[in-house]
Write an enzyme that holds these catalytic residues in place. Structure first.
Site, PDB file in Angstrom:
ATOM      1  CE1 TYR A 138      -3.213   2.892   0.426  1.00 28.96           C
ATOM      2  CE2 TYR A 138      -3.647   2.151   2.664  1.00 28.96           C
ATOM      3  CZ  TYR A 138      -3.910   3.003   1.612  1.00 28.96           C
ATOM      4  OH  TYR A 138      -4.868   3.976   1.752  1.00 28.96           O
ATOM      5  CE  LYS A 166      -6.322   1.297  -0.427  1.00 28.48           C
ATOM      6  NZ  LYS A 166      -6.852   1.248   0.959  1.00 28.48           N
TER       7      LYS A 166
END
Length: 295
Positions: A138, A166
């Site tokens: 992420y 992400k």
């Protein structure tokens, strides 16, 4: 976007429902998880930032993950948020997530302590080595204080356990280059930019607003997959008011909970300090936005 990505296309970082006293309501968490899967979700992230992971204990995270896994079974991918700015803690939580039954883990860039890129490589590889679960990295420099460098992406992509990103970075040119350079599955981590990421080659998104309007987000993803870009744009524009209300009025978990309360999907707006529940003005903005989306 040939072939379904292993972690799905339509995913939400679930809120963590809480009772008035601040304790976690596992029954409501299960009900919300089932609702999202019933309305088109392929996957759920449990104990992400929207799930208030900074203020929930390791024991609470385990209980919450177990409850969601039990609720959805093999109908959806369940991803446990195990990243932190402490590698040893992240490794331990990753091992626990595998034992409890998670399908993958989400590992945020270590925040606040601002490690060098060599530290990021070691951190992500340690998490990937800790279990057999796929790892979604992420990248959110606006919150973590540090961005993942191109060279770091290339190095961590060599690890077979690191499979996805992400992306909440808003650098679409770099994202396009990295998709090609690494072969990692790319996910939008920015609700306002889901359509942009899809056009750029992303396989899906991990959203916040998507748990408030799951049917519409499924519709947009399916339109993209079918090449119906006019339809996808129409859904994107219809969602704009609720994205604005949930993501830009105040903090995302606060407003997502306010919206879910309005929809009768959770019992109350309780969040843990330093977050505070939406006020009446903010709740009014959510109500107005929901009316537009459902019209």
């Amino acid at each position: 976007m040939a072939g379904a990505p292993a972690l799905g296309r339509v995913l939400s970082a679930m809120v963590t429902p809480m009772r008035d006293d601040g304790s976690i309501d596992l029954d409501q968490a299960q009900a919300l998880a089932v609702h999202l899967v019933d309305h088109g979700h392929d996957g759920l992230v449990v104990s992400g930032t929207t799930g208030e992971s900074p203020t929930t204990s390791a024991e609470e995270k385990v209980d919450l993950l177990r409850a969601v896994v039990e609720a959805v079974g093999d109908r959806a991918v369940v991803i446990a948020g195990t990243g932190s700015n402490d590698t040893a803690k992240s490794v331990e939580e990753t091992r626990l997530a595998q034992k409890v039954g998670a399908d993958a883990v989400l590992a945020v860039t270590p925040y606040y302590n601002k490690p060098p890129q060599a530290g990021l490589v070691a951190h992500f590889i340690a998490i990937a080595d800790a279990s057999d679960l796929p790892v979604m990295v992420y990248d959110i420099p606006g919150r973590s204080g540090i961005a993942i460098a191109r060279e770091t992406y290339v190095r961590i992509a060599e690890h077979p356990g690191i499979c996805a990103v992400k992306d909440a970075r808003a650098d679409y040119w770099l994202a396009s280059e990295l998709m090609q350079a690494t072969g990692l599955d790319w996910y939008s981590g920015d609700d306002a930019a889901n359509l942009l990421h899809f056009a750029n080659g992303a396989v899906g998104f991990v959203g916040v607003t998507s748990q408030v309007a799951p049917t519409a987000y499924r519709e947009m993803a399916d339109a993209v997959l079918a090449g119906r870009w006019d339809d996808a744009r129409a859904v994107h524009r219809r969602l704009a008011p609720i994205v604005e209300a949930v993501m830009n009025v105040t903090q995302g978990a606060i407003m997502a909970k306010a919206a879910l309360v309005e929809q009768g999907l959770i019992g109350g707006p309780t969040v843990r300090l330093p977050l505070v529940p939406a006020d009446e003005v903010q709740r009014g903005l959510v109500r107005e936005a929901l009316a537009v989306v459902s019209a």
